[in-house]
Scaffold this motif. Structure first.
Motif, PDB file in Angstrom:
ATOM      1  N   GLY A 104      -4.367  11.021   2.609  1.00  0.00           N
ATOM      2  CA  GLY A 104      -3.413  10.125   1.964  1.00  0.00           C
ATOM      3  C   GLY A 104      -1.996  10.662   2.020  1.00  0.00           C
ATOM      4  N   LEU A 106       0.907   4.224  -2.811  1.00  0.00           N
ATOM      5  CA  LEU A 106       0.759   5.655  -2.513  1.00  0.00           C
ATOM      6  C   LEU A 106       1.943   6.453  -3.062  1.00  0.00           C
ATOM      7  CD1 LEU A 106      -0.576   5.977   1.167  1.00  0.00           C
ATOM      8  CD2 LEU A 106      -1.765   6.517  -0.954  1.00  0.00           C
ATOM      9  N   LEU A 116      -7.271   1.605  -0.651  1.00  0.00           N
ATOM     10  CA  LEU A 116      -6.798   2.976  -0.421  1.00  0.00           C
ATOM     11  C   LEU A 116      -7.908   3.994  -0.669  1.00  0.00           C
ATOM     12  CD1 LEU A 116      -3.222   2.771  -1.985  1.00  0.00           C
ATOM     13  CD2 LEU A 116      -3.809   2.860   0.448  1.00  0.00           C
ATOM     14  N   TYR A 150      -7.604   7.632   1.297  1.00  0.00           N
ATOM     15  CA  TYR A 150      -6.252   8.100   0.994  1.00  0.00           C
ATOM     16  C   TYR A 150      -6.093   8.534  -0.464  1.00  0.00           C
ATOM     17  CZ  TYR A 150      -4.820   5.908   5.414  1.00  0.00           C
ATOM     18  OH  TYR A 150      -4.676   5.552   6.727  1.00  0.00           O
ATOM     19  N   GLN A 169       0.836  -1.200   0.000  1.00  0.00           N
ATOM     20  CA  GLN A 169       0.000   0.000   0.000  1.00  0.00           C
ATOM     21  C   GLN A 169       0.873   1.253   0.000  1.00  0.00           C
ATOM     22  OE1 GLN A 169      -2.264  -0.910   3.520  1.00  0.00           O
ATOM     23  NE2 GLN A 169      -4.035  -1.581   2.325  1.00  0.00           N
TER      24      GLN A 169
END
Length: 122
Positions: A69, A9, A41, A46, A5
């Motif tokens: 996020g 991001l 997400l 985020y 994750q």
């Protein structure tokens, strides 16, 4: 947040127009895994996915990090940096120990070889 994750991001903060297929290649996960991560997400708030039209893909998305996020990415960057530094220190200490062991073993072996040569000469 797990490392996959975090990597997702990170990639979205660099290039929000990346396709999930390209993202899967960059971070080394299957397309299905990336799809699941992106959905998670988005659920967590985020990332926002916005559709746009381009000449190549009529249903492409732009992935935008939300303020939440961005904050999560900063915190995770600090956390993963700390984890990796600790791992680096452990490995450095282990390497130093192995070097010492190899050095002492090398001296022991050369002493044994000298003793064996002396016995052969007699």
């Amino acid at each position: 947040m797990n490392e996959a994750q975090f990597k997702t991001l990170k990639e979205f903060s660099v290039e929000g127009t990346i396709s999930q297929r390209d993202l899967s290649k960059r971070i080394g996960l299957s397309l299905g895994s990336v799809n699941y991560i992106v959905k998670e997400l988005i659920k967590k708030g985020y990332v926002k996915a916005q559709r746009f039209k381009n000449a190549y893909n009529k249903a492409a998305y732009i992935y935008v990090l939300t303020p939440q996020g961005i904050n999560a990415r900063v915190k995770q960057t600090q956390y993963f940096l700390q984890v990796k530094l600790e791992e680096y220190e452990r490995l450095r200490m282990e390497i130093d120990e192995l070097k010492k062991d190899a050095s002492s073993l090398g001296q022991d072996v050369s002493k044994q070889e000298d003793t064996m040569k002396g016995e052969k000469d007699q």
